[in-house]
Write an enzyme that holds these catalytic residues in place. Structure first.
Site, PDB file in Angstrom:
ATOM      1  N   LYS A 133       0.844  -1.184   0.000  1.00 31.93           N
ATOM      2  CA  LYS A 133       0.000   0.000   0.000  1.00 31.93           C
ATOM      3  C   LYS A 133       0.889   1.248   0.000  1.00 31.93           C
ATOM      4  CE  LYS A 133      -3.840   1.907   2.785  1.00 31.93           C
ATOM      5  NZ  LYS A 133      -4.632   1.654   4.015  1.00 31.93           N
ATOM      6  N   SER A 217      -9.303   1.540   2.753  1.00 37.53           N
ATOM      7  CA  SER A 217      -8.382   2.352   1.980  1.00 37.53           C
ATOM      8  C   SER A 217      -7.281   1.554   1.286  1.00 37.53           C
ATOM      9  CB  SER A 217      -7.746   3.403   2.905  1.00 37.53           C
ATOM     10  OG  SER A 217      -6.965   2.807   3.927  1.00 37.53           O
ATOM     11  N   SER A 241      -9.834  -0.848   6.784  1.00 38.17           N
ATOM     12  CA  SER A 241      -9.137  -0.570   5.528  1.00 38.17           C
ATOM     13  C   SER A 241      -8.353  -1.728   4.938  1.00 38.17           C
ATOM     14  CB  SER A 241      -8.206   0.634   5.707  1.00 38.17           C
ATOM     15  OG  SER A 241      -8.947   1.814   5.874  1.00 38.17           O
TER      16      SER A 241
END
Length: 564
Positions: A133, A217, A241
Site C-alpha cells: 500500500k 483504503s 481498511s
C-alpha cells in the site's frame, strides 16, 4: 479555461505511472467499458499472458516460495511474471500509485545469483513478489498517499533529507526475508474512505465487477491481488481498511491487534492520534498466504525496531491447539463454538451478505460446531466513540494536506470539517469512555461461556464486514461493522464465501427497517448492478488471537468452499 495546476500535476503523475510500464506490456486495443465487460479477472486477463506466466501468477504465496526457496523457479521469472500481470491490472482498474519494475528485476537477479552461489534461499520469502500500500517508503520511490501536494516531496515536505532514501521498517524486514518489492498500490486521499479515489489515479474499480468499488483504503492492494497481479501484499486498517478491500475482492485479509506488526516509518493520516491506532496486516488469496507473511515478519523480531510492537513471536502452540479443537469437533465432539451477528441493530446486510451469513452458519452447524446468537453492548455507542476518535483534530490534517496543492477533496472521504479540535481533557475523557466500552464487551464475551457448552466463551464471532458485497460508487454509508473491531482492538480475519446473484439475492417484499440509515442503505441495493460481486464475512476474535483466527478462518473458508 486552463485547468487548475493541481489537476495538471495529478494528470502528469497519472501519466508517469503508465509511462513506467514497459511498452511490451501495454494494451493496444481499447478495453471494453464496464457496462460491456464487468469482470476482467480469470480468462480476460489470462489472454495477455503466456501459459507459464499464468501458472506462476495463479499460484498462491505459499506455493511460490515452495518453488523459489527450493530453486525450482527462479526469482527472476517469478518477478517478471508478476510485474507483467500487475501492469495489466493497472490498465484495467487503475490500482497502482508507483511502478518500480526495473529495480525489482535487478533485486531478483541478485537473489538468483545468491542462490546459485550458496545453494540456499536468502530467507523464507526468497523470490516472492510482495506489493505494498502506498504508505510505505521505499528507497528511490515516491510516496504520495493519494495527495497531489505530496508529489515530488517527502510527506509534503520538499526539502526533507529523507526524500528518496528513507525506507519504512516493514520494507527493511521484507528485504531481509528475501521478498521482491515491485509496486505500491492506490489509496483514497486521507485513507479515510471505503472507496479508493484521489486526484492522481482518479478511481480504482472492482475487477470482479467494474461497476463497483474495490473498497478502501487498501483498495489498490485488494484489486491488484484479486487480478493476481500480486500473490500477497500489506495494507493498513484503522476502520476496516484491510478487511473491506479484502472482502470486496474475494480475498483473505487480517486486521491484527495493535502492536503485533511494525508500523514504524510508514506514512499515515492524523499521525499521533492514539485513541484508535491504525495497524498493518497482509492480504492474499489464501489463509496460508497470510500466515506465511505474518509469521515471516514476526521472525524479524520487529519489537527491537519499533517501540510500539509487543514482543510476541508467532505461537505455534496456539495454532496446534486450534487445529486439535477443529479435529475433535469434526470427529463428533463439539469443541468449538461461534457466535453469529446477523445484523447490529442499526443497518441490515444486503441480501448477498445475509445469504453468506446463512451459508456459513449452516456449514458450521453441519460440522458439529455450536452456534449462539450475539446481542452485545450497544453498537450505537461503539459507532459514536469511533466517529469521535476519527474527528479529534476537526479535520485539520485533512485540510493541511489538501491545501499543499489546493486540490479538491473527494466526496467519499468520511472526515468532516469542524471549527475546533478537541482539548486534552476531552481526548482523555473519550479514552476513558472507550476503555469502559471495551470492558463491557470483554465481560459480555466472557459470559458466553454459559451458552457454549464447551467450558469456554465463544471461539469467534461471525459478522458482516460491510452491509454490501462491494459497493456502488458514492454509496458507502456505514462502517459500523468494521470500525467496531478497531475500537475494541480485536483480531479479525475476512474470508470469501460466495458471490452476489441477481436471481437469488433480492430484497424481500415489505421489509422492515432498523433505522433511517438502514432504509437508505437498503434502498441503495440494486440486484442487477451487484451481480457477480464477491460476498464475504469477517471472523472476529479477541485481542492478540491472530494465530487462532487465521487457523479458524482457513478451516471455515475451506469448508464453505466445498458447499458453495
Amino acid at each position: 479555461m486552463t485547468a487548475p495546476s493541481w489537476k495538471l500535476a495529478g494528470e502528469a503523475k497519472r501519466q508517469s505511472i503508465l509511462d513506467a510500464i514497459p511498452p511490451k506490456w501495454r494494451i493496444q486495443d481499447p478495453i471494453p467499458p464496464a457496462a460491456d465487460l464487468r469482470d476482467v479477472t480469470g480468462a480476460y486477463i489470462q489472454q495477455f499472458l503466456t501459459p507459464h506466466e499464468v501458472e506462476i501468477t495463479e499460484t498462491d504465496a505459499m506455493g511460490i516460495v515452495e518453488q523459489t526457496t527450493s530453486g525450482k523457479w527462479k526469482a527472476l521469472e517469478v518477478t517478471e511474471a508478476f510485474c507483467h500481470r500487475a501492469a495489466l491490472a493497472h490498465q484495467f482498474v487503475s490500482c497502482l500509485h508507483e511502478v518500480f519494475f526495473d529495480a525489482a528485476i535487478e533485486d531478483a537477479k541478485r537473489q538468483d545469483a545468491y542462490f546459485a552461489e550458496h545453494q540456499r534461499p536468502i530467507g523464507p520469502l526468497h523470490g516472492l513478489p510482495v506489493s505494498l500500500k502506498d504508505q510505505f517508503h521505499v528507497k528511490g520511490v515516491e510516496t504520495t498517499m493519494g495527495y497531489v501536494g505530496w508529489i515530488g516531496t517527502f510527506q509534503g515536505k520538499k526539502d526533507d533529507p529523507r526524500k528518496g532514501v528513507f525506507e519504512s521498517e516493514l520494507v527493511r524486514e521484507l528485504r531481509n526475508l528475501g521478498a521482491v518489492l515491485y509496486c505500491k498500490t492506490s489509496v483514497p486521499a486521507t485513507l479515510m474512505s471505503g472507496e479508493t479515489v484521489n486526484n492522481i489515479i482518479t478511481y480504482t474499480t472492482n475487477p470482479k465487477n467494474r461497476l463497483l468499488s474495490c473498497g478502501g483504503s487498501s483498495g489498490g492492494e485488494g484489486a491488484l491481488i484479486a487480478l493476481k497481479g500480486s500473490p500477497g501484499g500489506f495494507g493498513t486498517d484503522i476502520g476496516g481498511s484491510i478487511r473491506i478491500p479484502a472482502v470486496f475482492n474475494g480475498l483473505y485479509g487480517i486486521r491484527p491487534s495493535a502492536g503485533r506488526m511494525p508500523y514504524e516509518g510508514a506514512a499515515n493520516s492524523m499521525d499521533g492520534q492514539n485513541t484508535i491506532l491504525s495497524v498493518i496486516g497482509p492480504l492474499g488469496t489464501t489463509a496460508r498466504s497470510l500466515k506465511l507473511l505474518f509469521k515471516a515478519v514476526l521472525s524479524q523480531q520487529p519489537w527491537y525496531h519499533d517501540p510500539l510492537v509487543v514482543e510476541l513471536p508467532w505461537r505455534d502452540e496456539i495454532e496446534q491447539e486450534t487445529r486439535a479443537l477443529i479435529e475433535q469437533s469434526t470427529a463428533g465432539s463439539p469443541k468449538l463454538a461461534f457466535a453469529v451477528m446477523r445484523h447490529d441493530g442499526i443497518v441490515q446486510p444486503h441480501p448477498p451478505i445475509a445469504r453468506a451469513l446463512s451459508l456459513v452458519e449452516q456449514t458450521l452447524r453441519d460440522l458439529g460446531h455450536q452456534i449462539i446468537d450475539w446481542t452485545p453492548p450497544s453498537p450505537v455507542i461503539a459507532g459514536d466513540l469511533a466517529n469521535r476518535a476519527f474527528h479529534l483534530d476537526g479535520g485539520a490534517d485533512k485540510r493541511q494536506q489538501f491545501e499543499l496543492s489546493g486540490e479538491d477533496a473527494p466526496a467519499q472521504i468520511i472526515i468532516e470539517d469542524s471549527p475546533s479540535q478537541r482539548t486534552a481533557s476531552e481526548i482523555a475523557a473519550l479514552n476513558v469512555e472507550k476503555r469502559e466500552f471495551q470492558k463491557l464487551y470483554m465481560e459480555y464475551w466472557n459470559k458466553t461461556v454459559e451458552q457454549t457448552g464447551t467450558g469456554r466463551p465463544v471461539d469467534g464471532l461471525i459478522s458482516p464486514c460491510a452491509p454490501h458485497a462491494a459497493v456502488l460508487p458514492y454509496k458507502y454509508r456505514y462502517v459500523g461493522y468494521s470500525s467496531l473491531v478497531n475500537l475494541l482492538d480485536y483480531t479479525s480475519v475476512v474470508f470469501p464465501v460466495t458471490h452476489a446473484d441477481q436471481t437469488v439475492d433480492v430484497l424481500p417484499p415489505g421489509a422492515e427497517f432498523l433505522s433511517s440509515l438502514d432504509r437508505t442503505v437498503q434502498g441503495d441495493y440494486d440486484a442487477a448492478a451487484y451481480d457477480g460481486a464477491p460476498a464475504g464475512l469477517q471472523l472476529i476474535g479477541r485481542r492478540f488471537q491472530e494465530e487462532k483466527m487465521l487457523t479458524l478462518a482457513e478451516h471455515i473458508g475451506e469448508q464453505v468452499k466445498l458447499r458453495v
